[in-house]
Design an enzyme around this catalytic site. Structure first.
Site, PDB file in Angstrom:
ATOM      1  N   GLU A 430       0.842  -1.190   0.000  1.00  0.00           N
ATOM      2  CA  GLU A 430       0.000   0.000   0.000  1.00  0.00           C
ATOM      3  C   GLU A 430       0.883   1.247   0.000  1.00  0.00           C
ATOM      4  O   GLU A 430       1.747   1.402   0.858  1.00  0.00           O
ATOM      5  CB  GLU A 430      -0.885  -0.023   1.250  1.00  0.00           C
ATOM      6  CG  GLU A 430      -1.634   1.268   1.496  1.00  0.00           C
ATOM      7  CD  GLU A 430      -2.203   1.363   2.915  1.00  0.00           C
ATOM      8  OE1 GLU A 430      -1.953   0.464   3.741  1.00  0.00           O
ATOM      9  OE2 GLU A 430      -2.902   2.352   3.181  1.00  0.00           O
ATOM     10  N   ASP A 507      -0.950  -0.931   5.947  1.00  0.00           N
ATOM     11  CA  ASP A 507      -0.854  -0.388   7.295  1.00  0.00           C
ATOM     12  C   ASP A 507      -1.871  -1.045   8.218  1.00  0.00           C
ATOM     13  O   ASP A 507      -2.908  -1.518   7.777  1.00  0.00           O
ATOM     14  CB  ASP A 507      -1.122   1.124   7.276  1.00  0.00           C
ATOM     15  CG  ASP A 507       0.068   1.889   6.711  1.00  0.00           C
ATOM     16  OD1 ASP A 507       1.182   1.332   6.770  1.00  0.00           O
ATOM     17  OD2 ASP A 507      -0.130   3.008   6.204  1.00  0.00           O
ATOM     18  N   ASP A 509      -4.032   0.129   9.966  1.00  0.00           N
ATOM     19  CA  ASP A 509      -5.110   1.058  10.317  1.00  0.00           C
ATOM     20  C   ASP A 509      -6.342   0.756   9.462  1.00  0.00           C
ATOM     21  O   ASP A 509      -6.368  -0.220   8.724  1.00  0.00           O
ATOM     22  CB  ASP A 509      -4.649   2.508  10.131  1.00  0.00           C
ATOM     23  CG  ASP A 509      -4.206   2.773   8.690  1.00  0.00           C
ATOM     24  OD1 ASP A 509      -4.472   1.917   7.815  1.00  0.00           O
ATOM     25  OD2 ASP A 509      -3.589   3.822   8.450  1.00  0.00           O
ATOM     26  N   ASP A 511      -7.688   2.260   6.862  1.00  0.00           N
ATOM     27  CA  ASP A 511      -7.461   2.265   5.418  1.00  0.00           C
ATOM     28  C   ASP A 511      -6.746   1.003   4.962  1.00  0.00           C
ATOM     29  O   ASP A 511      -7.092   0.393   3.957  1.00  0.00           O
ATOM     30  CB  ASP A 511      -6.588   3.465   5.019  1.00  0.00           C
ATOM     31  CG  ASP A 511      -7.423   4.723   4.856  1.00  0.00           C
ATOM     32  OD1 ASP A 511      -8.676   4.600   4.970  1.00  0.00           O
ATOM     33  OD2 ASP A 511      -6.848   5.793   4.629  1.00  0.00           O
TER      34      ASP A 511
END
Ligand code: 0RA
Length: 642
Positions: A430, A507, A509, A511
């Site tokens: 990503e 990540d 998180d 997203d």
């Protein structure tokens, strides 16, 4: 206590111990894994026995409690496990809890209502529990037996269990504490347990299941009772989607096999067809689904000709045209199920295909003969699918050829030098900045890097032409080299796969997990064999770096590790929290996430029933810790690699 243990090593109990010792040596063989998934499985083993008692007609309520002390209690109001003397000279209950039934391997799949001493799985749970207590209410008395790691610690009186109280009614209550020597983590995941128990309630419409999580403050209580059964299950799967037809439900018997099905078309561009045998989900499908699909395709094509949707010159709809937008749940009861496949969850009995075919054929015709408007709406979905399929044939034809020769359609893939697929890996990363670091850090002989910017397309929501026009998706198809599923007009060939491991690196998180979700959905729809054959992984970068005043710094991969570190390093240390992959330089990225000897990967597994929970589950797959620690911890567990 020493005395009671010594007493045990006599006569038939030696065999018993050897049996349970095998469970402790190879837990994965009996419960799948020793991760959270395997841990939760302990609960399902016990609950399934109570469900059998329900199926036998004697139990209508099961209560599951996740206790504050980390144990779990499962109580039912069935007849109570028999406590009288067994031919071996001890209480029948003790035989159930100390004898390994049938040859291991996911015992819960067997049909256990044939009148024998059911309780398959109880001994496995017992063997893997630090302690287990079972109480049986029968004949006005409460009997009790206790075990530690499968070894009885309750003295018997002429082979019989002590009476510890009086009570009316009947039932069985089992409390067990999973053994931390066996399980990597010992905290049951309430969300998983809840959705599995809910699923059990859908499949058993006359059963009530209660779940209480005492670990929460205030305790969380759920009650599952689904008198609408399979129909309610289907409605739940289709929640939030636009219905194209009513729910079609039928049930019938053929050749001693009970067949039940619920189906509905929704305005989506894919199918969901789930199979259950004896109330257990078959992740790999099998003969019941084959029987359903074959007959459903035939019947619908016959109708399509009958009402003129297909003309003489038209060729038949294919199976995936017919199932475009279909959600279906097929549940059968079979007296002697056999399973095959990677995880022994694929139903193998050929008589099941015949039975499902026969019942489906009769019942679908009965329904559609009376519901012409539903029939037309259903066939409308097939027409749409066939139109898209034909329009796309050209697009895919154009794509297939380059797919086998070109490996980089938009210049972003940094391929590896080696062509030895067995040792090659591709990281889908990503973000451009993490992608840049990864390109610098990698072992370019064996590691390819494909950076992905922003969100990739949601293949659940897009039509096939949009999917195949998407640059990221084309690059992946080209890079992997094995094409994609025939369901979408291509010809998937896993032997052409260029990378043994496909590793998603995003990540930790919201997203990042969204991107992982989208990628997994793409693989699941277009290249499901990549997942079922174990090629897909999720990289788990560390969350923290700690550097003590004296000594070496170290990376920590989760909050539990940080808590442990705090306990063992009182002297003070600096703590760095990584917010994203982009914060790491190339060297750090290599040390933590790329280096096969140190990184941590999660292998993605296809296992769960409903698509929504499936995706969440996929992200939780089985964990593969760093190599050194792994070899140390699991010296003889051959299941996981890396
Ligand atoms: C065999 C016979 C009988 C009950 C059970 C098994 C039984 C097993 C389990 C496991 C969990 N809950 C259970 N409840 C019942 C009944 C024997 C009789 O009463 O005749």
């Amino acid at each position: 206590m020493q005395e009671t243990k010594d007493q045990k090593y006599t006569g038939s109990s030696i065999r018993v111990l050897e049996g349970l010792e095998a469970v402790r040596t190879r837990p994965g063989m009996y419960i799948g894994s020793t991760s959270t998934r395997g841990l939760n499985h302990l609960i399902y083993e016990i609950v399934d026995n109570s469900v059998d008692e329900h199926l036998a007609g004697f139990c209508d309520t099961i209560e599951v409690t996740l206790e504050k002390d980390g144990s779990c209690t499962v109580a039912d109001n069935g007849r109570g496990i028999p406590v009288d003397l067994h031919e071996t000279g001890v209480s029948a209950l003790r035989v159930v809890f100390t004898t390994l039934h049938a040859g291991g391997k996911f015992d819960n799949n067997a049909y256990k209502t044939s009148g024998g001493l059911h309780g398959v799985g109880s001994s496995v749970v017992n063997a893997l529990s630090e302690r287990l207590t079972v109480q049986v209410k029968r004949g006005g008395r409460i009997y009790e037996d206790r075990y530690e790691r499968g070894v009885p610690v309750q003295e018997l009186n002429e082979g019989l269990l002590p009476v510890v109280g009086r009570a009316s009614g009947t039932g069985t209550r089992i409390n067990f504490l999973p053994d931390p020597e066996i399980f990597e983590k010992t905290r049951f995941r309430e969300e998983d347990v809840r959705s599995r128990l809910h699923e059990t309630a859908y499949l058993n419409p006359n059963l009530t299941i209660r779940l209480t999580d005492m670990r929460q403050d205030p305790p969380r209580e759920d009650e599952f009772h689904e008198p609408e059964g399979l129909v309610a299950f289907l409605k739940n799967l289709n929640k939030g989607k636009e219905a194209v037809t009513d729910v079609i439900y039928f049930k019938g018997m053929s050749d001693g096999i009970e067949v039940e099905a619920a189906l509905q078309y929704v305005n989506e561009l894919h199918e969901i067809v789930l199979g259950f045998c004896n109330n257990i989900y078959n992740a790999e499908g099998g003969s019941h689904l084959t029987g359903f699909k074959t007959t459903f395709t035939q019947v619908m094509n016959t109708y399509a000709r009958g009402i003129g949707v297909l003309k003489d010159k038209d060729e038949n709809f294919n199976g995936s045209d017919i199932r475009n937008g279909l959600t279906a749940v097929i549940s059968i009861k079979h007296p002697d199920p056999r399973f095959e496949g990677q995880t022994k969850t694929k139903l193998d009995n050929q008589d099941a295909a015949k039975a499902v075919s026969q019942v489906t054929g009769e019942e679908i015709v009965r329904y559609y003969d009376r519901n012409l408007d539903v029939l037309k709406a259903s066939l409308g979905r097939a027409e749409q699918a066939a139109r898209i399929r034909k329009a796309q044939k050209k697009v895919t034809d154009n794509l297939i050829k380059p797919a086998k020769f070109s490996f980089d359609s938009n210049g972003k893939l940094a391929n590896c030098t080696s062509r030895d697929a067995e040792h090659c890996e591709i990281f889908i990363v990503e973000g451009d900045s993490a992608g840049g670091s990864a390109k610098m850090a990698r072992d370019r002989m064996y590691q390819a890097i494909l950076p992905i910017r922003g969100k990739i397309l949601n293949v659940e929501k897009a039509s096939i032409d949009k999917v195949l026009a998407n640059a990221e998706i084309r690059t992946m198809i080209n890079a992997f080299g094995c094409g994609f599923s025939e369901d979408y007009g291509n010809d998937f060939d896993i032997t052409r796969l260029r990378y043994n491991k496909i590793i998603i690196m995003a990540d930790a998180d919201v997203d990042g997990s969204h991107i992982s979700n989208l990628l997994l959905t793409f693989f699941y729809r277009f290249m499901p064999d990549l997942i079922s054959e174990g090629h897909v992984y999720v990289a788990m970068p560390p969350l923290y770096k700690v550097v003590p005043k004296r000594g070496e710094g170290e990376y920590l991969y989760d909050d539990a590790a940080l808590a442990r570190y705090r306990r063992t390093h009182k002297g003070g240390f600096t703590l760095q929290r990584y917010k994203g992959l982009g914060e790491m330089d190339a060297e750090q990225l290599w040390e933590t996430t790329l280096d096969p000897a140190r990184r941590r990967l999660r292998q993605v597994l296809i296992e769960d029933a409903s698509t929504a929970s499936m995706i969440t589950e996929l992200l939780m797959g089985s964990e593969v810790p760093p190599r050194r620690q792994f070899i140390h911890d699991h010296a003889d567990d051959a299941q996981l690699d890396i």
